[in-house]
Design an enzyme around this catalytic site. Structure first.
Site, PDB file in Angstrom:
ATOM      1  N   THR A 148     -50.076  -4.712  43.022  1.00  0.00           N
ATOM      2  CA  THR A 148     -50.745  -5.280  41.844  1.00  0.00           C
ATOM      3  C   THR A 148     -51.994  -4.467  41.509  1.00  0.00           C
ATOM      4  O   THR A 148     -52.185  -4.029  40.362  1.00  0.00           O
ATOM      5  CB  THR A 148     -51.121  -6.759  42.095  1.00  0.00           C
ATOM      6  OG1 THR A 148     -49.911  -7.500  42.232  1.00  0.00           O
ATOM      7  CG2 THR A 148     -51.945  -7.332  40.949  1.00  0.00           C
ATOM      8  N   GLY A 153     -46.252  -7.475  45.086  1.00  0.00           N
ATOM      9  CA  GLY A 153     -47.063  -7.376  46.293  1.00  0.00           C
ATOM     10  C   GLY A 153     -48.545  -7.243  45.918  1.00  0.00           C
ATOM     11  O   GLY A 153     -48.892  -6.840  44.803  1.00  0.00           O
ATOM     12  N   CYS A 154     -49.401  -7.579  46.869  1.00  0.00           N
ATOM     13  CA  CYS A 154     -50.844  -7.566  46.572  1.00  0.00           C
ATOM     14  C   CYS A 154     -51.346  -6.133  46.356  1.00  0.00           C
ATOM     15  O   CYS A 154     -52.042  -5.859  45.365  1.00  0.00           O
ATOM     16  CB  CYS A 154     -51.608  -8.267  47.689  1.00  0.00           C
ATOM     17  SG  CYS A 154     -51.152  -7.741  49.356  1.00  0.00           S
ATOM     18  N   PHE A 155     -50.976  -5.206  47.217  1.00  0.00           N
ATOM     19  CA  PHE A 155     -51.417  -3.816  47.016  1.00  0.00           C
ATOM     20  C   PHE A 155     -50.832  -3.233  45.724  1.00  0.00           C
ATOM     21  O   PHE A 155     -51.565  -2.607  44.944  1.00  0.00           O
ATOM     22  CB  PHE A 155     -51.016  -2.929  48.198  1.00  0.00           C
ATOM     23  CG  PHE A 155     -51.767  -3.194  49.478  1.00  0.00           C
ATOM     24  CD1 PHE A 155     -53.147  -3.043  49.544  1.00  0.00           C
ATOM     25  CD2 PHE A 155     -51.096  -3.561  50.635  1.00  0.00           C
ATOM     26  CE1 PHE A 155     -53.845  -3.262  50.714  1.00  0.00           C
ATOM     27  CE2 PHE A 155     -51.778  -3.787  51.814  1.00  0.00           C
ATOM     28  CZ  PHE A 155     -53.154  -3.637  51.865  1.00  0.00           C
TER      29      PHE A 155
END
Ligand SMILES: NC(=O)c1ccc[n+]([C@@H]2O[C@H](COP(=O)([O-])OP(=O)(O)OC[C@H]3O[C@@H](n4cnc5c(N)ncnc54)[C@H](OP(=O)(O)O)[C@@H]3O)[C@@H](O)[C@H]2O)c1
Length: 347
Positions: free
Chosen positions: A155, A151-153
């Site tokens: 990462t 997921g972006c968060f």
């Protein structure tokens, strides 16, 4: 199709933000060639009419189709749920899959059900899936044919915290505060993504539990299994910008641990990493815009034991399509930076 000797790649969900991001990178990749692009809504159109920014590339001439016929690797840039069904089909056909959705990020199907509100659509595939954070799971990614892109968060948060957590330098109780651009919500129009609702206004959301929270905790625990589990409080905030995530983590230094220990742990973990840069000043999302970079900074305020670690990424690059291509490079034993060597767009 003219054979170029490159590895054939398909993008499913090419009309979305992550799919478009993957198309931009792969259209210029020295070792992959986009051979098929899929979306439900624009079948029969040239890719360049869906994504005019690709008009000058060969990929722009591809016609968007209904399904994949012959690509070796598939980038899934569709919502969770449908992604698992597609991954099942493509793995059964022997293709490599990189899933940018959340469907294969948890090892435990009950955890998926708890956070995503429905039974896992393809639990039989979970044992072969590898969490695709290259800086921490490179060896495993190298051997798999199903990579779960993080997921972006998570990462941004895990890259900031993992070396310090693994070094046992901080207490379990950690606060993760993230600011995200609105592309993080995808391209489908919603009231929350409406310009008038977002411009000149900032809000926290999912304060009572965001789906990326267990991904952060579980991955840190996987990185340092001998320590007790971290307890993260995670609050994301929506800010009026297109792309980028700035994550500020707060944690208490353990026993005699110091800021120098934390900086040393970061340095040791990332000195050889091509996409992680440690900075002497707090990073900005603008530094990472359009690139696969993650910038990390850490500090302690005078008289405090509270360590502050800040990371900046582009949610559509290191937080999504860029990292997906980095994973594909690893899966195919290519130089990890292939196709990703471009710098960010600044200002
Ligand atoms: N945006 C981010 O910052 C970010 C970061 C990391 C991970 N992700 C994940 O990446 C995936 C794509 O996100 P996004 O932001 O690119 O979303 P998006 O902009 O909404 O695009 C979604 C794409 O999937 C297709 N699609 C939608 N529903 C579908 C279905 N039921 N079956 C098959 N295809 C479907 C859409 O095109 P058609 O409707 O034409 O088929 C579109 O091309 C999501 O799983 C998301 O959670 C996003």
């Amino acid at each position: 199709m003219i054979s170029t000797g490159k590895i054939s790649a398909a993008i499913v969900g090419v009309t979305g933000y992550e799919g478009a991001g993957a198309a931009r990178i792969l259209a210029q990749h020295p070792n992959f060639q986009i051979t098929e692009v899929v979306s439900r809504s624009l079948q029969g159109s040239a890719l360049s009419s869906a994504l005019p920014s690709l008009a000058s590339s060969d990929a722009g001439k591809l016609i968007i189709c209904e399904d994949i016929q012959d690509s070796e690797i598939v980038f899934l840039a569709v919502p969770h749920g449908p992604a698992a069904d597609l991954a099942s089909r493509y793995r059964a056909q022997g293709r490599s899959v990189i899933d940018i959705s959340a469907d294969f990020r948890f090892r435990n199907p009950q955890e998926y059900e708890r956070w995503y509100g429905r039974p896992h659509p393809a639990p039989e595939l979970l044992p072969q899936a590898v969490y695709g954070l290259p800086e921490w799971f490179r060896q495993e990614i190298h051997k798999t044919k199903l990579t779960a892109n993080p997921g972006c968060f998570p990462t941004g948060a895990i890259l900031a915290l993992a070396p310090i957590w693994r070094g046992h330098l901080i207490e379990e109780d950690i606060i993760v505060n993230s600011l995200t651009g609105i592309s993080g919500a995808g391209r489908s129009p919603t009231l929350r993504a409406h310009f008038v609702e977002d411009a000149e206004s900032v809000t926290a959301y999912a304060v009572n539990g965001h789906r990326h929270l267990p991904e952060m905790e579980g991955t840190l625990q996987q990185i340092a299994p001998k320590y007790s589990a971290p307890k993260i409080t995670f609050v994301p905030h929506l800010v009026p910008m297109n792309r980028g995530i700035l994550t500020t983590c707060y944690a208490t230094l353990r026993d005699s641990a110091t800021l120098a220990d934390a900086k040393n742990a970061l340095q040791q973990a990332y000195a050889a990493e091509p996409f992680v840069v440690l900075t002497d000043t707090p990073p900005e999302t603008g530094w990472a815009r359009g690139s696969n970079m993650c910038f990390i900074y850490c500090a302690v305020q005078p008289g405090s034991r509270r360590l502050i670690i800040i990371s900046a990424i582009d949610n559509l690059m290191k937080g999504g399509a860029g990292q997906a291509v980095q994973n594909a490079n690893i899966m195919y034993q290519l130089p990890e930076t292939a196709g990703l060597e471009f710098v960010g767009v600044w200002p």
